[in-house]
Design an enzyme around this catalytic site. Structure first.
Site, short mmCIF file in Angstrom:
data_model
loop_
_atom_site.label_atom_id
_atom_site.label_comp_id
_atom_site.label_asym_id
_atom_site.label_seq_id
_atom_site.Cartn_x
_atom_site.Cartn_y
_atom_site.Cartn_z
CG HIS A 92 -1.46 101.98 52.49
ND1 HIS A 92 -2.21 102.86 51.74
CD2 HIS A 92 -0.79 101.21 51.60
CE1 HIS A 92 -2.03 102.61 50.46
NE2 HIS A 92 -1.17 101.61 50.34
CG ASP A 131 -5.09 104.97 52.38
OD1 ASP A 131 -5.79 104.04 51.94
OD2 ASP A 131 -3.85 104.88 52.53
#
Lengths: 557, 557
Positions: free
Chosen positions: B371, B198
């Site tokens: 995130h 990611d």
């Protein structure tokens, strides 16, 4: 607008911001208009070129307008001038227009493009006073992100109104000196009836950074680079242009200007002495290939990701003269205006993809806002000590925050008026209050037209764009109303035009509907079209779960 | 995809982000698909409901797909599942689908709505390994802004690939415990072939704040309020919902859930034990009027300003059960996703206008990203010590930044692959390299259809929406080609339909064009339509400076 003893202040534009693009002042049947700006359309306003404040309330009153005053040369204050003049009856009938020299020069350039050269634009100087009928106008030097910005005082028999226009209190401006603190303080001494103040940055605490802090940061960033430098900023921010030019001189780089508005503004500013550019510094795009990379700064439009701007075209490898390549650094000396984030991010990513490095305000303090922060608004209020305060230039929230600032400084809450567009504030000997709302809102510039009719058109366009279009043409005999030719079907924006089973079902339905109408002895074409519309729309929904715009046409032969 | 000794990794979706919504792994003709997500359309994608990755390269290979793995329950990873299953041949032919229990429960709910109940969704546990033909899949517990998120290892004969999915390293997560550091470190020990990581927050230095820091801040904000509280957040952020519930208990307030996805997710999460809600805490909207303001917290969808969300409807005074009034405070426990800023700002301003106070992340740290930031990506790289790194989930710039991070940690630049959607990475005994690009891009869900045909439709819709539409119907005699009825004119989305002079000019032009065609003995209807189109389009441009879509229809009778 009739009571002669009443002073009325009417904010008129535009979208989501109050009193930003235009405000009218009326006393005894005479009017002064402050600013004539435009807004750019949102993504939902499909096919619209510009958004204007709806000033229809002024349209038949050209003869009553004593003056139009433009506070500075930004599009959202000046850009509507050609349309306003046209609506008021053309250049020859236009009221007198006043502003500082750069503002007027930019206005003239705009009116030239619209063939409105005969309108009378008058340059005034900071500190100057102009008498126009009932009113006296005074222009006070202000600091903002364009030279020749001013506050405007409108003196009326009931007292003085002070429009701040856009401003910050920059103690070390790049051009023109700091604000006229003395004059502002004298308003406080003389007694100011009403302050109409910019609220843009009222949600930011403290003081805005000076424009002069940007130059050294740009120099620092540029100084670390060995390849080509491409800087983008607002084309009208001539202070920024000057600082880029100064950095270029310091670093022995040439400057190439890209983008029509960049070149136009630089030319105007040079001729008025707002830019100091040594001979030989500016090079043409075609000369770039003959210069080593470390001798080049390109100054470009496109800091907002505008579709046709020079930078966007470079990013998408579509610029005729400049091709981005590894080693280039693109410096965004601007922040995205809310709503433009996606377009700016897309541009940045395409630049990276083309091999460039990108530097933005997140990496270094290379942008300063042109609008003051909270402490600057407090200073404006404390200097001018107005009786009434009308926060302008902001959404509802910002006006409310501005009101709270004013109340904290001791102005009674009842004396602060958070208006709406079209909601006048009335002042007479007894005090101030809201008047009755007048028609207001926005008008669209669409191609070369202006008008409210575009409203309906805009609705149509939205439904056309949502599910596409489906035209059905039935041809019937004039005598018996029976179908005399195969129905024609046309589609746009629907993905089922090759679905033969569906097309056959529609043709059958057209024949059946026409037959039913004939059997019912319905001969009115409009009525037959209505029947066809309803039948076909229902069929389309049943078969495809879609609702395209259905346009039936019945031709009788 | 044929060479049996080659392992291929193919990022497939979606718009502006690489490998975000779907990635395929192939070895020896067999495939594992990681995630099946959707994106929401931009303002330019008119009339489009959802945007899917174009996975046509997988469409005829349903039998080769060993498994579809969903890393967590967010729309951009799970939301495309119904469409993927339909395209692969329907529920009965669908590959096996794996994920952690909450993810699968949310998937089942989605498939129910699409009547795809027969697809087989298999719950797995963190730490569990599943063998599917050639591949072995391992699910590793991860922390993210939804419970039951996981990293997924795909073990192949050539080595192990680790897909991080979305993750942060939250040391104090609200639910489920911290990440499985030991397992991740063992990948480093065992030797990891490839990390697919990611990149969402790779532009943020340091560590992301823990979700656990949000609860006390919410409590602090709520504790200072005496009126009703309306909180909005992502409906799938059940940790946030839990923390709002905890604050409600502490402050002796009841909680009312508004918005379909909020109620649905809370019900699923409760049934799986991810939410701890005391009996009697939740109240129905109709009960709100019987509770004093200081006993109420409304938890609502709409944190992104979505048009039909509960909060947007409240802001625009269009909600059937809750009307905003002075004294209410709306707390945005979320940040706008880039591109949504304008919709969020509009919602906020409408809330202020209705008299509410608004608290956002700018006022207090009441949101934490799901995130990880740069240091977390470094930790992931240092724990797993992969041979190859493939940055995913980001635009070009983010992948490049992620690459630079990896290189700083000692991974050779040649071993880091910044892919594009549709550009496979191939690994064999000799090393890794980019393969040949395959067709990729996006597909549109438009009503109930999916497909590339919508691409042409989208272009049509854009031009229809830009300048409107103009249908011209000419009726000619089958024998001599001469006009036999007055031309019919229809308009949509153009503001000149009352311009009689223009309409007459168009009718005259139709007759003239038809006559010219007849004189030139042109009888082909398509050709006559082409002539009409060009003549009318030119006339419209000359007279009105507009370019509506001109649709000529010629009917021969």
């Amino acid at each position: 607008m009739t009571n002669s003893a009443t002073l009325r202040v009417l904010p008129l534009g535009g979208l989501g911001e109050i009193g930003k693009n235009m405000t009218a002042v009326e006393y005894d049947g005479k009017i002064v208009v402050i600013d004539a700006g435009v807004r750019f359309p949102t993504a939902e306003q499909v096919g619209i070129d510009l958004v204007l404040p709806d000033f229809s309330v002024l349209k038949d009153r050209a003869d009553d307008i004593e003056a139009i005053v433009i506070t500075h040369g930004h599009e959202d204050h000046l850009g509507g001038l050609p349309y306003v003049i046209k609506q008021l009856g053309g250049a020859r009938k236009a009221p007198k227009i006043y502003g500082l020299p750069l503002t007027m020069a930019m206005g003239r350039s705009k009116l030239d493009e619209h063939r409105l050269r005969e309108a009378e634009l008058t340059d005034v100087k900071p500190g100057q006073t102009v008498k126009t009928g009932l009113f006296e106008l005074e222009f006070i030097h202000a600091t903002h992100s364009i030279p020749d910005a001013c506050n405007v005082a409108v003196k009326t028999p009931l007292g003085t109104l002070l429009f701040t226009g856009d401003y910050k209190f920059d103690q070390t401006p790049v051009d023109g000196g700091p604000a006229d603190f003395l004059r502002l303080a004298r308003f406080g001494e003389e007694g100011l009836l009403m302050l109409l103040g910019d609220s843009t940055n009222v949600d930011r605490p403290g003081w805005s950074p000076s424009e002069a802090l940007v130059g050294p940061e740009l120099l620092r960033v540029f100084g670390g680079l060995r390849g080509r430098i491409i800087v983008t900023s607002f084309a009208s921010n001539l202070h920024r242009v000057q600082q880029v030019i100064d950095a270029a001189i310091e670093l022995n780089r040439k400057v190439c200007l890209l983008g029509r508005s960049m070149r136009k503004n630089v030319n105007i500013a040079k001729s008025l002495g707002h830019l100091d550019v040594p001979d030989g510094l500016i090079v043409q795009p075609r000369e770039l290939e003959h210069l080593p990379d470390h001798r080049v700064i390109v100054m470009s439009t496109g800091s907002q990701g505008e579709p046709l701007s020079a930078l966007r075209r470079m990013a998408f490898r579509d610029h005729p003269q400049v091709r981005i390549r590894p080693g280039d650094t693109v410096v965004f000396s601007a922040t995205p205006i809310p709503g433009n984030e996606r377009a700016v991010n897309e541009t940045i990513d395409k630049l990276y993809q083309a091999g460039a490095e990108v530097v933005t305000h997140k990496d270094a303090p290379i942008h300063a806002s042109g609008h003051g922060y909270q402490e600057e608004m407090k200073l404006m209020l404390n200097l001018t000590r107005p009786k009434y305060v009308v926060p302008l230039h902001g959404d509802f929230h910002r006006l409310e925050l501005h009101k709270r600032l004013a109340v904290k400084l001791g102005i009674p809450a009842d004396n602060v008026f958070c208006a709406e567009n079209g909601l006048p504030i009335e002042v007479d000997a007894k005090g101030a209050r809201f008047g009755k709302p007048v028609p207001s809102g926005v008008m669209y510039v669409d191609g070369t037209d202006i008008g409210a009719t575009a409203d309906a058109a805009l609705r149509d366009r939205r439904s056309l764009s949502a599910d596409g279009l489906f035209v059905v043409v039935a041809t019937i005999g004039d005598d018996d109303g029976k179908s005399v030719a195969e129905p024609e079907l046309l589609f746009r924006g629907v993905p089922f035009e090759h679905d033969e089973a569906f097309l056959k079902a529609v043709r059958d339905q057209v024949d059946a509907s026409v037959e039913r109408a004939a059997a019912d002895e319905i001969h009115d074409l409009d009525e037959i079209q209505r029947i066809l519309h309803d039948d076909i729309a229902q069929l389309t929904w049943e078969k495809l779960k879609r609702r395209p715009v259905v346009l039936p046409v019945v031709v009788a032969v």
